[in-house]
Motif scaffolding. Structure first.
Motif, PDB file in Angstrom:
ATOM      1  N   HIS A 109      58.597  17.522  10.038  1.00 54.85           N
ATOM      2  CA  HIS A 109      57.349  17.133  10.685  1.00 54.85           C
ATOM      3  C   HIS A 109      56.208  17.963  10.111  1.00 54.85           C
ATOM      4  O   HIS A 109      56.009  19.120  10.466  1.00 54.85           O
ATOM      5  CB  HIS A 109      57.451  17.340  12.191  1.00 54.85           C
ATOM      6  N   SER A 110      55.470  17.396   9.189  1.00 53.17           N
ATOM      7  CA  SER A 110      54.359  18.085   8.546  1.00 53.17           C
ATOM      8  C   SER A 110      53.400  17.029   8.022  1.00 53.17           C
ATOM      9  O   SER A 110      53.727  15.832   7.979  1.00 53.17           O
ATOM     10  CB  SER A 110      54.868  18.952   7.390  1.00 53.17           C
ATOM     11  N   PRO A 111      52.187  17.435   7.633  1.00 54.04           N
ATOM     12  CA  PRO A 111      51.264  16.454   7.052  1.00 54.04           C
ATOM     13  C   PRO A 111      51.841  15.718   5.855  1.00 54.04           C
ATOM     14  O   PRO A 111      51.434  14.600   5.555  1.00 54.04           O
ATOM     15  CB  PRO A 111      50.058  17.321   6.652  1.00 54.04           C
ATOM     16  N   ASP A 112      52.808  16.339   5.163  1.00 53.52           N
ATOM     17  CA  ASP A 112      53.405  15.680   4.002  1.00 53.52           C
ATOM     18  C   ASP A 112      54.115  14.385   4.383  1.00 53.52           C
ATOM     19  O   ASP A 112      54.185  13.450   3.582  1.00 53.52           O
ATOM     20  CB  ASP A 112      54.418  16.615   3.325  1.00 53.52           C
ATOM     21  N   ALA A 113      54.661  14.320   5.607  1.00 56.13           N
ATOM     22  CA  ALA A 113      55.373  13.110   6.024  1.00 56.13           C
ATOM     23  C   ALA A 113      54.401  11.940   6.136  1.00 56.13           C
ATOM     24  O   ALA A 113      54.691  10.830   5.673  1.00 56.13           O
ATOM     25  CB  ALA A 113      56.085  13.354   7.357  1.00 56.13           C
ATOM     26  N   GLU A 114      53.256  12.168   6.749  1.00 59.86           N
ATOM     27  CA  GLU A 114      52.252  11.105   6.861  1.00 59.86           C
ATOM     28  C   GLU A 114      51.710  10.731   5.485  1.00 59.86           C
ATOM     29  O   GLU A 114      51.505   9.555   5.178  1.00 59.86           O
ATOM     30  CB  GLU A 114      51.112  11.555   7.770  1.00 59.86           C
ATOM     31  N   ASP A 115      51.492  11.732   4.632  1.00 66.45           N
ATOM     32  CA  ASP A 115      51.033  11.455   3.271  1.00 66.45           C
ATOM     33  C   ASP A 115      52.034  10.571   2.529  1.00 66.45           C
ATOM     34  O   ASP A 115      51.651   9.672   1.777  1.00 66.45           O
ATOM     35  CB  ASP A 115      50.834  12.755   2.490  1.00 66.45           C
ATOM     36  N   ALA A 116      53.321  10.838   2.730  1.00 66.22           N
ATOM     37  CA  ALA A 116      54.352  10.059   2.039  1.00 66.22           C
ATOM     38  C   ALA A 116      54.322   8.601   2.477  1.00 66.22           C
ATOM     39  O   ALA A 116      54.483   7.691   1.652  1.00 66.22           O
ATOM     40  CB  ALA A 116      55.729  10.663   2.297  1.00 66.22           C
ATOM     41  N   VAL A 117      54.105   8.352   3.772  1.00 71.38           N
ATOM     42  CA  VAL A 117      54.028   6.976   4.262  1.00 71.38           C
ATOM     43  C   VAL A 117      52.808   6.273   3.665  1.00 71.38           C
ATOM     44  O   VAL A 117      52.885   5.108   3.254  1.00 71.38           O
ATOM     45  CB  VAL A 117      53.980   6.944   5.800  1.00 71.38           C
ATOM     46  N   GLN A 118      51.678   6.967   3.629  1.00 72.27           N
ATOM     47  CA  GLN A 118      50.475   6.361   3.053  1.00 72.27           C
ATOM     48  C   GLN A 118      50.651   6.104   1.564  1.00 72.27           C
ATOM     49  O   GLN A 118      50.195   5.080   1.043  1.00 72.27           O
ATOM     50  CB  GLN A 118      49.272   7.255   3.333  1.00 72.27           C
TER      51      GLN A 118
END
Length: 317
Positions: free
Chosen positions: A48-57
């Motif tokens: 759970h980190s900003p990288d997870a959202e970045d990966a989805v985008q």
């Protein structure tokens, strides 16, 4: 469980065919429908980190470019999850996601004549009109890094930084802003086609908030039992596996220690529902619990929760 049928909408196969024919709204709807499962994959790989959202985008923009690669319209979900998984693995290896998540770039003529012109790549794209409009809506600085990163062979942050004569950190920031804006634009296109994803998320947000109210009354088990399979399993951050009744005891212990749970975000699809919650510790014991918890619910074919995995958030890197 009839309310779980809210917003069924057209099947994935119809959305894929329409998207391949150039309908951005249907592509946006398909991604919105599977976003929770995509996010679950990112959480599993990156935490759970900003990288997870970045990966989805990042995966969303790859899907925008590569929607024509789907040969089986029924397999949209597995394809999207594969794209996210490859992007995440590339992040872990500190390599550019594009080269990992996509097949090698093909030139327009089949000969090795150097990087294709961004305009030519876009002009061959089934969604060219929507793509051009969305990209043109970006600011000039965001537009340039986006075209380089996603529509040419100049994909590394270092090369883009050198070409734009700007620090690598600035390139990362601009790409993050551009991804967010383009993802939002695609979701907006989806809302004009059908509201099934929005309705489903709104419904599950209500369920999550009502569950937390019940939990604070000591009634979490009774609140969830009607929506969970009798065989539902909970996997805790420690790796321990339990049933629903153990969850009730854990909540009761938190309450007695002065901890309160607050839902901060819900992402829903037909097969996966994600709750993000903040954990508020008592003033006298501010480190009693981690700052938050993520619930990933996996639904069975009847729409009941068959399995739940809990994560404690990690601080962004």
């Amino acid at each position: 469980m009839s309310e779980l049928l809210v917003g069924e909408g057209p099947p994935d196969s119809e959305l894929v065919r329409a998207a391949q024919a150039g309908d951005a709204g249907c592509l946006g709807l398909m991604i919105s429908r599977h976003r929770a499962a995509m996010y679950a994959v990112a959480l599993a790989v990156l935490g759970h980190s900003p990288d997870a959202e970045d990966a989805v985008q990042e995966a969303t923009l790859i899907a925008l470019r590569r929607i024509g690669d789907i040969r089986d319209p029924e397999a949209a979900g597995p394809w999207l999850r594969m794209v996210v998984r490859n992007v995440c693995r590339a992040q872990l290896r500190r390599r550019t996601p594009i080269s990992m998540a996509e097949p090698p770039a093909r030139t327009l003529t089949g000969a090795s004549t150097g990087p294709p012109d961004p305009a030519e790549v876009l002009d061959l794209h089934a969604l060219r009109d929507w793509v051009w409009s969305a990209v043109e809506d970006l600011s000039p600085a965001l537009r340039l890094v986006t075209l380089l990163r996603y529509f040419t062979d100049v994909t590394s942050y270092e090369d883009i930084a050198a070409l734009c004569d700007t620090p690598v950190g600035t390139v990362r920031s601009r790409l993050s802003q551009a991804r967010r804006k383009l993802s939002d634009a695609l979701e907006g296109a989806a809302e004009r086609v059908h509201d099934d994803a929005r309705a489903m998320t709104a419904m599950h947000r209500t369920i999550a908030e009502e569950a937390m109210v019940s939990a604070h009354r000591g009634e979490i088990v009774s609140a969830l039992s009607g929506r969970w399979s009798p065989q539902a399993e909970v996997m805790w951050p420690s790796g321990k596996r339990t049933r629903l009744d153990y969850l009730g005891g854990a909540f009761d212990r938190d309450l007695s220690d002065g901890v309160r749970h607050e839902i901060t975000n819900v992402v829903a699809s037909r097969q996966v529902v994600i709750w993000e919650a903040a954990l508020h510790n008592p003033p006298q014991d501010p480190f009693h619990c981690p700052p938050g918890v993520v619930w990933v619910h996996f639904l069975d074919p009847s729409g009941r929760v068959g399995r739940v995995r809990l994560y404690h958030p990690r601080r962004g890197r």
